[in-house]
Design a protein around this motif. Structure first.
Motif, PDB file in Angstrom:
ATOM      1  N   LEU A 227       1.006  -1.456   0.048  1.00  0.00           N
ATOM      2  CA  LEU A 227      -0.042   0.095   0.066  1.00  0.00           C
ATOM      3  C   LEU A 227       0.760   1.237   0.058  1.00  0.00           C
ATOM      4  CD1 LEU A 227      -2.688  -1.157   2.740  1.00  0.00           C
ATOM      5  CD2 LEU A 227      -2.659  -1.781   0.146  1.00  0.00           C
ATOM      6  N   THR A 228       0.411   2.325  -0.550  1.00  0.00           N
ATOM      7  CA  THR A 228       1.066   3.407  -0.816  1.00  0.00           C
ATOM      8  C   THR A 228       0.506   4.832   0.166  1.00  0.00           C
ATOM      9  OG1 THR A 228      -0.016   4.280  -2.744  1.00  0.00           O
ATOM     10  CG2 THR A 228       1.954   3.117  -3.135  1.00  0.00           C
ATOM     11  N   SER A 229      -0.787   4.536   0.438  1.00  0.00           N
ATOM     12  CA  SER A 229      -1.251   5.749   1.242  1.00  0.00           C
ATOM     13  C   SER A 229      -2.319   5.232   2.082  1.00  0.00           C
ATOM     14  CB  SER A 229      -2.129   6.624   0.142  1.00  0.00           C
ATOM     15  OG  SER A 229      -2.675   7.621   0.953  1.00  0.00           O
ATOM     16  N   PRO A 230      -2.539   5.628   3.421  1.00  0.00           N
ATOM     17  CA  PRO A 230      -1.622   6.523   4.070  1.00  0.00           C
ATOM     18  C   PRO A 230      -0.088   5.790   4.267  1.00  0.00           C
ATOM     19  CG  PRO A 230      -3.650   6.290   5.175  1.00  0.00           C
ATOM     20  CD  PRO A 230      -3.724   5.291   4.183  1.00  0.00           C
ATOM     21  N   PRO A 231       0.935   6.561   4.060  1.00  0.00           N
ATOM     22  CA  PRO A 231       2.184   6.247   3.977  1.00  0.00           C
ATOM     23  C   PRO A 231       2.670   5.318   5.277  1.00  0.00           C
ATOM     24  CG  PRO A 231       2.370   8.484   4.325  1.00  0.00           C
ATOM     25  CD  PRO A 231       1.015   8.121   4.219  1.00  0.00           C
ATOM     26  N   GLU A 232       2.195   5.467   6.366  1.00  0.00           N
ATOM     27  CA  GLU A 232       2.491   4.707   7.480  1.00  0.00           C
ATOM     28  C   GLU A 232       1.835   3.355   7.675  1.00  0.00           C
ATOM     29  OE1 GLU A 232       1.450   7.332  10.886  1.00  0.00           O
ATOM     30  OE2 GLU A 232       3.633   8.199  10.955  1.00  0.00           O
ATOM     31  N   LEU A 233       0.793   3.087   6.887  1.00  0.00           N
ATOM     32  CA  LEU A 233       0.065   2.011   7.128  1.00  0.00           C
ATOM     33  C   LEU A 233       0.823   0.753   6.983  1.00  0.00           C
ATOM     34  CD1 LEU A 233      -2.435   0.670   7.968  1.00  0.00           C
ATOM     35  CD2 LEU A 233      -3.570   0.928   5.650  1.00  0.00           C
ATOM     36  N   ALA A 234       1.392   0.524   5.645  1.00  0.00           N
ATOM     37  CA  ALA A 234       2.059  -0.733   5.301  1.00  0.00           C
ATOM     38  C   ALA A 234       3.391  -0.841   6.366  1.00  0.00           C
ATOM     39  CB  ALA A 234       2.458  -0.623   3.933  1.00  0.00           C
ATOM     40  N   PRO A 235       4.028   0.014   6.540  1.00  0.00           N
ATOM     41  CA  PRO A 235       5.087  -0.692   7.573  1.00  0.00           C
ATOM     42  C   PRO A 235       4.451  -1.136   8.892  1.00  0.00           C
ATOM     43  CG  PRO A 235       5.450   1.804   6.997  1.00  0.00           C
ATOM     44  CD  PRO A 235       4.109   1.075   6.047  1.00  0.00           C
ATOM     45  N   ALA A 236       3.440  -0.164   9.390  1.00  0.00           N
ATOM     46  CA  ALA A 236       2.947  -0.607  10.589  1.00  0.00           C
ATOM     47  C   ALA A 236       2.173  -1.995  10.476  1.00  0.00           C
ATOM     48  CB  ALA A 236       1.822   0.519  10.849  1.00  0.00           C
ATOM     49  N   LEU A 237       1.788  -2.314   9.531  1.00  0.00           N
ATOM     50  CA  LEU A 237       1.069  -3.691   9.330  1.00  0.00           C
ATOM     51  C   LEU A 237       2.208  -4.678   9.415  1.00  0.00           C
ATOM     52  CD1 LEU A 237      -1.778  -3.054   6.928  1.00  0.00           C
ATOM     53  CD2 LEU A 237      -2.035  -4.011   9.075  1.00  0.00           C
ATOM     54  N   SER A 238       3.271  -4.452   8.546  1.00  0.00           N
ATOM     55  CA  SER A 238       4.533  -5.366   8.553  1.00  0.00           C
ATOM     56  C   SER A 238       5.021  -5.628   9.867  1.00  0.00           C
ATOM     57  CB  SER A 238       5.501  -4.779   7.517  1.00  0.00           C
ATOM     58  OG  SER A 238       6.771  -5.342   7.606  1.00  0.00           O
ATOM     59  N   LEU A 239       5.283  -4.616  10.791  1.00  0.00           N
ATOM     60  CA  LEU A 239       5.537  -4.806  12.131  1.00  0.00           C
ATOM     61  C   LEU A 239       4.715  -5.679  13.008  1.00  0.00           C
ATOM     62  CD1 LEU A 239       6.907  -1.194  13.009  1.00  0.00           C
ATOM     63  CD2 LEU A 239       8.281  -3.111  12.749  1.00  0.00           C
ATOM     64  N   GLN A 240       3.359  -5.451  12.835  1.00  0.00           N
ATOM     65  CA  GLN A 240       2.229  -6.025  13.487  1.00  0.00           C
ATOM     66  C   GLN A 240       2.374  -7.575  12.947  1.00  0.00           C
ATOM     67  OE1 GLN A 240      -1.668  -4.860  13.465  1.00  0.00           O
ATOM     68  NE2 GLN A 240      -2.480  -6.833  14.024  1.00  0.00           N
ATOM     69  N   MET A 241       2.490  -7.825  11.742  1.00  0.00           N
ATOM     70  CA  MET A 241       2.407  -9.397  11.237  1.00  0.00           C
ATOM     71  C   MET A 241       3.854  -9.923  11.577  1.00  0.00           C
ATOM     72  SD  MET A 241       0.822  -8.688   7.380  1.00  0.00           S
ATOM     73  CE  MET A 241       0.972 -10.143   7.050  1.00  0.00           C
ATOM     74  N   ARG A 242       4.797  -9.315  11.547  1.00  0.00           N
ATOM     75  CA  ARG A 242       6.083  -9.957  11.889  1.00  0.00           C
ATOM     76  C   ARG A 242       6.130 -10.435  13.569  1.00  0.00           C
ATOM     77  NH1 ARG A 242      10.951  -7.793  10.503  1.00  0.00           N
ATOM     78  NH2 ARG A 242      10.158  -5.614  10.395  1.00  0.00           N
ATOM     79  N   ALA A 243       5.534  -9.582  14.324  1.00  0.00           N
ATOM     80  CA  ALA A 243       5.569  -9.721  15.711  1.00  0.00           C
ATOM     81  C   ALA A 243       4.567 -10.768  16.025  1.00  0.00           C
ATOM     82  CB  ALA A 243       5.134  -8.410  16.431  1.00  0.00           C
ATOM     83  N   PHE A 244       3.260 -10.884  15.368  1.00  0.00           N
ATOM     84  CA  PHE A 244       2.361 -11.969  15.580  1.00  0.00           C
ATOM     85  C   PHE A 244       2.630 -13.162  15.285  1.00  0.00           C
ATOM     86  CE2 PHE A 244      -2.038  -9.485  16.270  1.00  0.00           C
ATOM     87  CZ  PHE A 244      -1.601  -9.121  17.320  1.00  0.00           C
ATOM     88  N   ASP A 245       3.597 -13.263  14.110  1.00  0.00           N
ATOM     89  CA  ASP A 245       4.084 -14.571  13.846  1.00  0.00           C
ATOM     90  C   ASP A 245       5.081 -15.081  14.843  1.00  0.00           C
ATOM     91  OD1 ASP A 245       4.896 -15.987  11.023  1.00  0.00           O
ATOM     92  OD2 ASP A 245       6.634 -15.974  12.402  1.00  0.00           O
ATOM     93  N   ARG A 246       5.971 -14.179  15.319  1.00  0.00           N
ATOM     94  CA  ARG A 246       6.676 -14.638  16.562  1.00  0.00           C
ATOM     95  C   ARG A 246       6.083 -15.209  17.821  1.00  0.00           C
ATOM     96  NH1 ARG A 246      11.334 -10.784  19.222  1.00  0.00           N
ATOM     97  NH2 ARG A 246      11.996 -12.192  20.779  1.00  0.00           N
ATOM     98  N   ILE A 247       4.927 -14.311  18.130  1.00  0.00           N
ATOM     99  CA  ILE A 247       4.061 -14.861  19.128  1.00  0.00           C
ATOM    100  C   ILE A 247       3.374 -16.187  18.894  1.00  0.00           C
ATOM    101  CG2 ILE A 247       1.922 -14.304  20.321  1.00  0.00           C
ATOM    102  CD1 ILE A 247       2.737 -11.280  19.841  1.00  0.00           C
ATOM    103  N   ALA A 248       3.025 -16.299  17.641  1.00  0.00           N
ATOM    104  CA  ALA A 248       2.310 -17.802  17.442  1.00  0.00           C
ATOM    105  C   ALA A 248       3.336 -18.675  17.405  1.00  0.00           C
ATOM    106  CB  ALA A 248       1.778 -17.614  15.802  1.00  0.00           C
ATOM    107  N   ARG A 249       4.468 -18.796  17.081  1.00  0.00           N
ATOM    108  CA  ARG A 249       5.428 -19.694  16.945  1.00  0.00           C
ATOM    109  C   ARG A 249       5.507 -20.092  18.584  1.00  0.00           C
ATOM    110  NH1 ARG A 249       7.848 -20.463  12.041  1.00  0.00           N
ATOM    111  NH2 ARG A 249       7.351 -18.795  10.635  1.00  0.00           N
ATOM    112  N   ALA A 250       5.729 -18.992  19.338  1.00  0.00           N
ATOM    113  CA  ALA A 250       5.939 -19.194  20.928  1.00  0.00           C
ATOM    114  C   ALA A 250       4.849 -19.870  21.499  1.00  0.00           C
ATOM    115  CB  ALA A 250       6.459 -17.918  21.590  1.00  0.00           C
ATOM    116  N   LEU A 251       3.937 -19.669  21.197  1.00  0.00           N
ATOM    117  CA  LEU A 251       2.721 -20.252  21.799  1.00  0.00           C
ATOM    118  C   LEU A 251       2.773 -21.672  21.363  1.00  0.00           C
ATOM    119  CD1 LEU A 251      -0.116 -17.391  21.499  1.00  0.00           C
ATOM    120  CD2 LEU A 251       1.186 -17.963  23.492  1.00  0.00           C
ATOM    121  N   LEU A 252       2.663 -21.928  20.221  1.00  0.00           N
ATOM    122  CA  LEU A 252       2.785 -23.399  19.556  1.00  0.00           C
ATOM    123  C   LEU A 252       3.961 -24.353  20.432  1.00  0.00           C
ATOM    124  CD1 LEU A 252       1.777 -22.429  15.980  1.00  0.00           C
ATOM    125  CD2 LEU A 252       0.579 -23.862  17.448  1.00  0.00           C
ATOM    126  N   ILE A 253       4.789 -23.590  21.053  1.00  0.00           N
ATOM    127  CA  ILE A 253       5.757 -24.347  21.820  1.00  0.00           C
ATOM    128  C   ILE A 253       5.054 -25.067  22.921  1.00  0.00           C
ATOM    129  CG2 ILE A 253       7.744 -24.486  23.134  1.00  0.00           C
ATOM    130  CD1 ILE A 253       8.839 -22.236  21.348  1.00  0.00           C
TER     131      ILE A 253
END
Length: 504
Positions: A227-253
């Protein structure tokens, strides 16, 4: 049935102060759903239901509700559902229970602290601090086992993030609302129409009951669609997705240990982990590696988003250079986006939409395909989950605010995990209702295994037996995730999703 012989005579209190325990309703079959919903929201439990002479008879039970409040509730419902009849006293309710219901037609259990099915709902009192679960010591302390027990019991568990980490979720909701306000052409130009890309669904779609944007991380560390607009949306979603990916892996342990599998059992089924979302920092004032914040706080968010945007831009430039090089040697067909299997669905629900059959349901009841779903509670409520003990839906986002202002993230069991454990972990059936006002922005993250991952559980089962442990894995040897019957659920979702494009 309880015998009435030798019961001491007692003076009944006035009806407006009598504690109600049971209530019997009679109504037309077509009115059942509309009548049950208000009682469900007040905490009533359905213990019996049957059809007699063209009418639905419903037995309910509640604790701590006085008869005056019951009468007020019934009177308000009767204004819109004229077919409703209710018992007016405890004696009358019990009499109708005995005369209209057989013993096996009424739920007999009495909930108490030992009941592993009922649990606490809509109060977040049984919530877990997320960073405590990420602490390696939680595997030894029993915290992980308690988390797994509650997840098995309810199909979902509330997780808590410190209030300092709310900033990124608030920003995403705000910017997503701005993005959905763009014209249809502008949204499709940025995200593309919802369709198969790299053999996975992604893109934007405007359905009858909600708008949806589906996004995935790429193998090279970018985000698609970008996404190109709003400019902060894509990087914010990227941060959230990568953090949630890490959380899901930890819970699955924790879940792997609970089902008698090696701690890395689920890692072998998933995509390689993405880069760590943020530099580590201490959160909640606890000096422990496990308490490192995964999300930027209000003071860090601008710098974190700027750094993430720069990182994604570098990845995109590298991808463009690789594409140009492939064109030069006519090997463009070898270039792949490498979309991840896990995804985030950014959904917009409008309070003006009446939903399915004017019921207020904007996303019909379903299970998510995947291992786990992580869904941060939205600013405007709407998410409901089915309570396994009685099949009624309970709101997950209407609990009173916590005194510590913690953000609640709901972890839900997905279909793949249910199939993999023979429903030892039952999938969380859930739906979304119309928000009470304005709009609701939903941000569920679905952590999925690779579609081609082979589910060979026999080595784990045999190892557990050899160690004298119980394994709760289904016996599989050559089945892949894409071959699981879980995709009955996916077909249901997609069928209804595409049907919803035929607007009135």
């Amino acid at each position: 049935a309880v015998s009435t012989h030798h019961r001491p005579v007692k003076v009944m209190p006035p009806i407006d102060t009598q504690m109600f325990q049971h209530l019997v309703l009679r109504c037309e079959a077509d009115d059942v759903v509309n009548i049950l919903f208000p009682f469900e929201r007040k905490g009533f439990e359905i213990v019996g239901m049957k059809m007699l002479a063209g009418h639905a008879w419903i037995a309910l039970r509640v604790e701590g509700c006085i008869a005056g409040q019951v009468k007020e509730l019934c009177d308000s419902i009767q204004q819109s559902c004229m077919s409703l009849w209710t018992s007016v006293s405890q004696d009358e309710a019990l009499a109708f229970l005995h005369s209209h219901f057989e013993p096996r037609e009424v739920v007999q259990w009495q909930p108490d602290w030992r009941d592993k099915q009922l649990g606490h709902h809509n109060d977040n009192q049984s919530a877990f601090w997320l960073y405590d679960l990420l602490d390696p010591e939680s595997e030894m302390s029993g915290l992980g086992s308690r988390f797994c027990e509650q997840l098995r019991r309810d199909g979902f568990v509330p997780l808590l993030l410190p209030s300092t980490e709310r900033a990124i979720f608030s920003l995403i909701e705000r910017d997503a609302s701005t993005w959905f306000a763009l014209t249809e052409d502008e949204k499709i130009e940025q995200a593309g129409a919802y369709a198969h890309v790299d053999r996975k669904f992604t893109g934007y779609r405007n359905g009858k009951f909600r708008e949806q944007l589906e996004m995935r991380l790429t193998a090279d560390g970018s985000l698609y669609p970008m996404l190109t607009s709003p400019p902060e949306l894509a990087p914010a979603l990227s941060l959230q997705m990568r953090a949630f990916d890490r959380i899901a892996r930890a819970l699955l342990i924790h879940i792997a240990a609970d089902v008698g599998a090696p701690r890395d059992f689920f890692d072998d089924l998933a995509d390689p982990p993405p880069p760590v979302a943020m530099p580590c920092r201490t959160s909640r004032g606890i000096n422990s590696p496990a308490q490192q914040g995964l999300f930027p706080d209000a003071n860090e968010i601008c710098a974190a988003i700027k750094a993430e945007a720069a990182r994604i831009d570098a990845v995109e430039r590298k991808a463009v250079a690789a594409e140009e090089a492939a064109k030069a040697v006519e090997e463009l067909d070898k270039i792949s986006l490498g979309l991840g299997h896990s995804l985030i669905r950014v959904c917009r629900y409008d309070h003006m939409n009446q939903g399915v059959a004017a019921s207020g349901v904007l996303c019909e009841a379903h299970n998510d395909v995947g291992l786990l779903t992580l869904d941060a509670c939205a600013a405007s409520p709407g998410l409901q989950a089915m309570r396994r003990c009685d099949g009624l839906y309970v709101p997950l986002e209407e609990a009173p605010p916590r005194h510590d202002s913690a953000l609640v993230v709901i972890a839900m069991v997905g279909d793949t995990l249910g199939r993999l454990t023979s429903n030892y972990y039952s999938p969380c059936r859930h739906r979304v209702m119309a928000p009470p006002k304005s709009e609701r922005i939903g941000l569920p993250f679905l952590f999925r295994g690779r579609s081609d991952a082979v589910l060979n559980t026999l080595p784990a089962i045999e190892a557990a037996r050899a160690a004298g442990h119980v394994s709760h894995l289904a016996e599989m040897e050559y089945t892949t995730i894409k071959e699981l019957p879980a995709f009955d659920s996916a077909k249901f979702i997609l069928r209804n999703w595409f049907k919803s494009t035929h607007k009135d």
